[in-house]
Design a protein around this motif. Structure first.
Motif, PDB file in Angstrom:
ATOM      1  N   MET A 111       5.471  75.853  82.295  1.00  0.00           N
ATOM      2  CA  MET A 111       6.579  75.948  83.230  1.00  0.00           C
ATOM      3  C   MET A 111       7.031  77.375  83.504  1.00  0.00           C
ATOM      4  N   THR A 154       7.546  78.587  89.084  1.00  0.00           N
ATOM      5  CA  THR A 154       6.780  77.351  88.962  1.00  0.00           C
ATOM      6  C   THR A 154       6.587  76.654  90.302  1.00  0.00           C
ATOM      7  N   LEU A 173       3.047  69.266  83.879  1.00  0.00           N
ATOM      8  CA  LEU A 173       3.879  70.401  83.505  1.00  0.00           C
ATOM      9  C   LEU A 173       4.059  70.417  81.992  1.00  0.00           C
TER      10      LEU A 173
END
Length: 242
Positions: free
Chosen positions: A161, A168, A186
């Motif tokens: 992240m 991101t 993620l």
């Protein structure tokens, strides 16, 4: 004592290892102390405010807790409590996925994008034991180039992240432009509910909290691939209706 730890009201009585860190700095007033675990809260000019939320997520994943004592002008003490191993010579057991038989092993490439070399190395070993090929990078531009070169072969992308090169959202947008069909998971050191507050609208296919086991990694990739397939099917159905 256990009931007084942050977000750890249900820890059972027993033997625990205690790690205590003290400083003699400026300390914190009650208002700052109340918000130290809030994601993205920081009193510094430079910083993301994610250090302590990430720490809390890691400690809780090990079934522990944290306590912070501080006062303005009196420094800060952070106490981390982790469950102890009952037998001194016993090694902790970590679940390990040995992978399927060669004729049923998962195919394709997993692209791992994380700026921490240790995370990339551990993830690579886990994925290779499952039968995947792995491309790993700590640089966003390099990862995007690899994604373009191997678009049709990539089974999943694991994305940290907090990559330092760019935010991101932009990284996910760049990956989606390369291929909207590749599942994106993620990765983060803090909890899924914190991540979802900020990235719920980006069309991610899964979340993996660090530290993770091989079983958690395998299952998350499997669910992400199903999620990506459903997204493609929905888009196809929508296109036919239009």
């Amino acid at each position: 004592f256990l009931a007084g730890l942050f977000l750890a009201p249900d820890l059972p009585a027993g033997e625990y290892v205690i790690l205590e860190i003290r400083d003699t700095g400026c300390g914190m007033d009650s208002e700052t102390l109340r918000r130290v675990f809030d994601p993205f809260f920081t009193t510094k000019f430079v910083g993301r405010g994610l250090g302590l939320p990430a720490t809390l997520g890691i400690v809780r994943s090990h079934h522990g807790g944290i306590r912070i004592d501080s006062a303005a002008g009196q420094g800060t003490t952070v106490t981390i409590v982790l469950p102890g191993i009952q037998k001194p010579n016993q090694q902790p057991h970590l679940p390990h996925y040995r992978g399927a038989a060669p004729d049923s092993a998962p195919g394709g490439i997993v692209l791992v994008l994380d700026d921490e070399e240790g995370v990339r190395d551990v993830a690579t070993r886990m994925l290779e034991s499952m039968g995947y090929s792995v491309l790993a990078s700590g640089d966003v531009r390099t990862a995007l180039r690899l994604a373009r070169q191997h678009t049709t072969s990539i089974a999943c992308i694991l994305l940290d992240m907090t990559m330092p090169q760019q935010n991101t959202k932009r990284t996910i947008d760049d990956l989606r432009r390369i291929s909207g069909a590749i599942p994106i998971v993620l990765m983060s050191g803090y909890t899924e509910d914190i991540a979802s507050r900020r990235f719920s609208d980006l069309g991610l296919n899964g979340f993996l909290q660090k530290p993770f086991t091989s079983v958690e990694l395998r299952d998350t990739i499997g669910r992400a691939q199903i999620s990506a397939g459903d997204m493609i099917a929905n888009l196809s159905t929508s296109g036919e209706q239009n």
